[in-house]
Design a protein around this motif. Structure first.
Motif, short mmCIF file in Angstrom:
data_model
loop_
_atom_site.label_atom_id
_atom_site.label_comp_id
_atom_site.label_asym_id
_atom_site.label_seq_id
_atom_site.Cartn_x
_atom_site.Cartn_y
_atom_site.Cartn_z
N SER A 118 0.82 -1.20 0.00
CA SER A 118 0.00 0.00 0.00
C SER A 118 0.86 1.26 0.00
O SER A 118 2.06 1.22 0.30
CB SER A 118 -0.91 0.01 1.22
N GLU B 56 -0.78 9.51 3.06
CA GLU B 56 -1.83 8.68 2.47
C GLU B 56 -3.19 9.37 2.55
O GLU B 56 -3.95 9.38 1.58
CB GLU B 56 -1.88 7.34 3.19
N ALA B 57 -3.50 9.97 3.70
CA ALA B 57 -4.81 10.60 3.90
C ALA B 57 -4.98 11.88 3.10
O ALA B 57 -6.10 12.27 2.80
CB ALA B 57 -5.01 10.89 5.39
N HIS C 220 -4.63 12.66 0.01
CA HIS C 220 -5.32 12.58 -1.28
C HIS C 220 -6.73 12.01 -1.17
O HIS C 220 -7.43 11.86 -2.17
CB HIS C 220 -4.48 11.80 -2.30
N GLN C 221 -7.18 11.74 0.05
CA GLN C 221 -8.53 11.23 0.26
C GLN C 221 -9.47 12.38 0.60
O GLN C 221 -9.04 13.42 1.07
CB GLN C 221 -8.53 10.19 1.39
N ASP C 222 -10.76 12.16 0.37
CA ASP C 222 -11.76 13.16 0.76
C ASP C 222 -11.92 13.14 2.27
O ASP C 222 -12.03 12.07 2.86
CB ASP C 222 -13.11 12.85 0.10
N THR D 105 -7.61 15.53 6.67
CA THR D 105 -6.37 14.77 6.59
C THR D 105 -5.95 14.22 7.96
O THR D 105 -5.63 13.04 8.09
CB THR D 105 -5.23 15.65 6.02
N LEU E 117 -8.46 11.49 9.20
CA LEU E 117 -8.28 10.23 8.47
C LEU E 117 -7.00 9.52 8.88
O LEU E 117 -6.97 8.30 9.05
CB LEU E 117 -8.29 10.48 6.96
N ARG F 82 -6.41 5.79 10.64
CA ARG F 82 -5.53 4.80 10.01
C ARG F 82 -4.41 4.34 10.94
O ARG F 82 -4.07 3.18 10.98
CB ARG F 82 -4.93 5.41 8.73
N ASN G 198 -3.46 9.73 -9.10
CA ASN G 198 -3.39 8.51 -8.32
C ASN G 198 -1.94 8.02 -8.28
O ASN G 198 -1.46 7.45 -9.26
CB ASN G 198 -4.29 7.43 -8.92
#
Length: 106
Positions: free
Chosen positions: A2, A40-41, A43-45, A48, A51, A55, A90
């Motif tokens: 990952s 990692e967080a 680029h997520q909706d 930050t 998230l 994680r 991505n």
């Protein structure tokens, strides 16, 4: 592997991470996980720090301190852009492509 694991590997035993951990008074492994979780967080909706806390299990105040120490959200965005070699938004496909070339499988 990952994105989290890739970044965690890059941060492991890095002198800058160790210096930051010493300055913050926390274990270097915590800062390694924090950097990986934040990157990692990013680029997520969503939030930050929130998230990354979910994680990693690291307290949000520590994550916020690490985020600011590495240069804030802008630095996380730049880090993700570096990983996203083909600029498709991505970085995971780029990491997978790099890994396949590294291990001689394509």
């Amino acid at each position: 592997m990952s994105l989290f694991d890739q970044i965690l590997g890059a941060a492991h035993d890095h002198p800058t991470v160790k210096n930051l951990a010493d300055k913050m008074g926390v274990d270097p492994r915590t800062v390694e996980k924090a950097v990986a979780g934040l990157a990692e967080a990013h680029h997520q909706d969503g939030d930050t720090v929130g998230l990354a806390a979910k994680r990693t299990g690291i307290d949000e105040s520590i994550l916020a301190e690490v985020r600011e120490a590495v240069g804030g959200e802008g630095s996380l965005a730049k880090f993700m852009q570096i990983l996203d070699a083909d600029h498709d938004g991505n970085p995971l496909d780029d990491i997978a492509d790099f890994a396949s070339k590294f291990f001689g499988k394509k």
